[in-house]
Design an enzyme around this catalytic site. Structure first.
Site, short mmCIF file in Angstrom:
data_model
loop_
_atom_site.label_atom_id
_atom_site.label_comp_id
_atom_site.label_asym_id
_atom_site.label_seq_id
_atom_site.Cartn_x
_atom_site.Cartn_y
_atom_site.Cartn_z
N ASP A 436 0.83 -1.19 0.00
CA ASP A 436 0.00 0.00 0.00
C ASP A 436 0.88 1.26 0.00
O ASP A 436 2.07 1.21 0.30
CB ASP A 436 -0.89 -0.02 1.24
CG ASP A 436 -2.17 0.80 1.07
OD1 ASP A 436 -2.32 1.47 0.03
OD2 ASP A 436 -3.01 0.75 1.98
N GLU A 439 2.79 6.89 -2.58
CA GLU A 439 2.49 8.04 -3.44
C GLU A 439 3.02 9.36 -2.85
O GLU A 439 3.48 10.23 -3.59
CB GLU A 439 0.98 8.19 -3.65
CG GLU A 439 0.30 6.98 -4.25
CD GLU A 439 -0.24 6.04 -3.18
OE1 GLU A 439 -0.82 5.01 -3.55
OE2 GLU A 439 -0.10 6.36 -1.98
N ASP A 504 -8.90 3.73 -3.01
CA ASP A 504 -9.98 4.00 -2.05
C ASP A 504 -11.21 4.59 -2.74
O ASP A 504 -11.31 5.81 -2.94
CB ASP A 504 -9.48 4.95 -0.97
CG ASP A 504 -8.35 4.35 -0.15
OD1 ASP A 504 -8.13 3.13 -0.27
OD2 ASP A 504 -7.70 5.09 0.60
#
Length: 767
Positions: A436, A439, A504
């Site tokens: 995950d 970014e 998400d």
């Protein structure tokens, strides 16, 4: 970024210089490249060459159908890394040729050519098929140049460039009706014409123009693609500054891109993935259902067991169980240590759930950050494993984890330590890793261990390094074809480390549609495998949304139930409704259907990898590029080359979708419809528009099959849909190895049935 105020005026605060002439065109001695010297005003006398900037345009034949174009202002500027890892499987032999005629100077790279206009004062470079059959795009008047911001009032100010930003740009022409697609997992309109796109990885959800996976590649409906060869912050104006051009700009002194000619979109992706790499093979077990704990929900071993037992009692096999963030202790993310209060015996727990037969594989959540509350933080900081500020401090932030640092993967020792953490997880029984984040990589006050990297380029490229390290650790432990990630951030080339999921999304039909658009766009950038949080991540889905998302999610290449602050096991969605249209029954049906599809899916997966194509969701334009409508379809997709799916976004079950030319057979009912046409249907939760293309030999598992991994040539069902001679289906085993081909001969007989083992049933749906 825009540099003009309409057609006539410069934008406020910028000074722009355009190449006006092609003063000289010099051939490189090996005849593979042309170097064009381009002054920023017309040179009509010797005096005009003084006090005059130039731009250099280097055009090079790379390999068949691919030409690179590099624009440079000041060539003395350092070209710091990181740079994309190109040609990972080796570079093909080029087929370069340069010729001069009254039409100009032409450089050819096999099927693709670029022709430079013979008149020095006419800036005109045309890209076209070498055989003259097609014009693709052009660099015309005022199409390359550079800009300063703020606008200097005197050239002497540019002696000190610390006060100025320098941009370099190119503008390629857009033809009438041309559409543009790709550029990563973008959640807005499928056709990018009219959009301003910023290629800068961001954790922004699925409801904005931000994206987790910014890929510097776009595909044109005219049969070509453009790969922008920098992981830096790229800005595109796609028919949004000049309606007839695509403008690409970066800060810096040089900009390089590759023009890739198909002519079909499949051929473009094949060649693009020669440049950047193709997806690794993913194991057949990964196609089964993944079940997550969800994000902030409370869980322990008892909870996990109850979930798995509940799924089994409802006839819903789970292939992979995923422990999300709170397998770790709060504030300690991500030190790779199980929370001892909730999981006192993690190795034993994982061994027990596998031994129970309730699940085969286990995945855990990770990220490349380290919260300062963990004892591991001090060790990592002291050893130099964490990114630093320019003054030598560890770079830290309170966003996400309190005082967290960022693992500096440019430090080989940090990488070695991080890999060691992965190995310890594997020792515990972990089979797969959810990578995950990755970014939010800072670019301002930072100093990487490797001083030769540009912090701006590291922002996007970090995702490549991060996922590569984890993927290769999995390969080392479990084998080359057994590594499976669940990655969120990506850049060009990250398709080599499957798989990616859509980030998400909210628990709404609109977010389901956003996610689909994102998957379609990412698939047009060489990513073969993609998944989505079934039911939506944020919020709590209503039963109807959950069930529609289940149907959609079980027909993507990989299928995971995952949420934020609410569970995604079906009985929590509708108070354990026992009806035939309940959440549990719906999930059981679609999970079983995917299991039956595995002989087809896995064979198509091997073909997708070889071609650099998406397996599912595959944009309709890849299969039907000659149909103009296919370039606008963003509410439906293909699974491989033969199956069409249209998810349902309405509570009523109403859906409208498009069937391209040919005969299409409803998988569930056998009803045949002919295209091209738009179709309206209404469905309960056990079906959706699922149509089989004509001339299809479809291999399925037997009726009632619930497993993902089984013998794909034994006890199977073969269906023939409107077949003609030459229709075929490739057969693979559950390891992806070829077992031969079924093919319809000139007598309409199915040849190759001897490859199929006992119990095979051949059904002729329609000849």
């Amino acid at each position: 970024m825009k540099f003009r105020d309409g057609m006539w005026l410069p934008i406020e605060g910028k000074r722009t210089e355009y190449a006006e002439d092609i003063y000289t065109a010099t051939q490189r001695p090996d005849s593979r490249a042309l170097s064009l010297l381009c002054p920023t005003k017309h040179v009509r006398s010797r005096g005009d060459t003084l006090n005059l900037p130039t731009v250099t345009l280097d055009i090079e034949a790379v390999f068949d159908g691919v030409i690179s174009v590099e624009t440079t202002h000041w060539s003395g500027a350092a070209n710091k890394g990181p740079h994309f890892d190109l040609f990972p499987a080796g570079k093909p032999v080029d087929d370069a040729k340069i010729s001069v005629s009254d039409k100009g100077t032409t450089i050819s790279s096999g099927s693709l050519s670029a022709t430079v206009h013979p008149d020095q004062h006419t800036f005109d470079v045309r890209f076209h098929a070498t055989d003259g059959s097609k014009q693709l795009t052009s660099l015309l008047n005022r199409s390359i140049g550079f800009a300063y911001g703020p606008a200097p009032s005197s050239p002497l100010q540019l002696d000190d460039m610390r006060n100025f930003d320098h941009y370099i740009f190119t503008q390629t022409t857009l033809s009438v009706g041309e559409t543009v697609h790709g550029l990563g997992e973008r959640f807005g309109a499928f056709n990018k014409v009219g959009q301003s796109v910023s290629l800068w990885n961001a954790d922004g959800g699925t409801s904005s123009d931000q994206a987790y996976k910014n890929i510097s590649f776009w595909l044109s409906s005219r049969g070509y693609g453009v790969f922008i060869d920098t992981p830096d912050h790229v800005e595109l104006e796609i028919g949004s500054e000049r309606s007839c051009r695509v403008q690409t700009s970066v800060k810096g002194q040089r900009l390089k891109w590759y023009l890739i000619y198909g002519p079909s979109p499949k051929e473009v992706l094949y060649k693009y993935t020669i440049l950047t790499g193709r997806a690794g093979r993913v194991s057949s077990w990964s196609f089964g259902l993944w079940l997550s704990t969800s994000f902030t929900t409370s869980y322990d071993e008892k909870t996990v067991s109850s979930f798995l037992e509940g799924m089994k009692s409802r006839d819903i096999p789970v292939e992979v169980f995923h422990y999300d963030c709170f397998w770790l202790k709060a504030f300690h993310w991500c030190d790779f240590v199980f929370d001892s209060e909730m999981f006192p015996d993690p190795k034993g727990m994982i061994s027990r759930i596998k031994a129970s037969g309730l699940v085969k594989k286990v995945c855990v959540w990770t990220n490349p950050y380290l919260g300062q509350a963990s004892p591991v933080f001090k060790m990592a900081a002291e050893k130099g494993y964490l990114l630093k500020r320019k003054n030598g401090d560890v770079w830290q932030t309170d966003l996400w984890q309190a005082g967290m640092g960022l693992v500096d993967f440019t430090n080989p020792e940090a990488t070695k330590w991080f890999t060691g953490c992965m190995e310890q997880l594997f020792d515990t029984g972990i089979d797969s890793i959810k990578t995950d984040f990755g970014e939010r990589i800072p670019t301002g006050d930072v100093q990487w261990y490797d001083e030769n990297v540009d912090p701006s380029k590291m922002h996007n490229y970090y995702s490549f390094i991060y996922n590569k390290i984890v993927y290769e650790a999995l390969q080392k432990r479990y084998g080359e074809n057994e590594a499976v990630l669940f990655a969120r951030s990506s850049t060009a080339g990250s398709q080599r480390f499957p798989l990616q999921w859509g980030g998400d999304c909210e628990s709404t039909p609109e977010a389901m549609a956003e996610s689909l658009r994102g998957g379609l766009s990412l698939g047009l950038c060489g990513f073969s495998f993609w998944s989505v949080d079934i039911g939506g991540f944020e919020g709590s889905p209503t039963p109807w949304i959950y069930k529609r998302w289940v149907a959609f999610g079980l027909l993507t290449s990989h299928s995971r139930l995952h949420g934020s602050n609410s569970y995604r096991v079906p009985w929590t969605i509708d108070n354990d409704d026992q009806g035939e249209q309940s959440s549990s029954k719906t999930l059981a049906r679609w999970t079983a259907l995917k299991a039956r599809l595995m002989p087809y899916l896995y064979a198509q997966a091997m073909e997708a990898i070889a071609g650099g194509l998406p397996l599912s969701v595959r944009a309709m334009c890849l299969e039907f590029p000659e149909d103009p409508t296919s370039w606008y379809l963003d509410r439906q997709f293909m699974i491989g080359s033969k199956l069409l799916v249209a998810p349902i976004f309405e509570e009523s079950g109403e859906v409208e979708f498009y069937l391209p030319e040919g005969r299409w057979t409803n998988f569930f009912t056998g009803e045949v419809k002919s295209g091209p046409r738009w179709v309206r249907e209404t469905h309960d939760f056990d079906t959706l528009p699922f149509y089989v293309r004509e001339n299809t030999v479809l291999v399925l598992g037997k009726e009632g099959e619930r497993r993902t991994v089984y013998d794909y040539v034994k006890d199977v069902e073969v269906r023939l849909y409107h077949v003609n001679a030459g229709a075929k289906a490739n057969l693979v085993d559950s390891d992806g190895n070829s077992k031969g081909t079924l093919e319809v001969d000139s007598n309409n007989d199915l040849v190759g049935q001897d490859l199929l083992q006992s119990g095979t049933n051949v059904l002729v749906i329609s000849k």
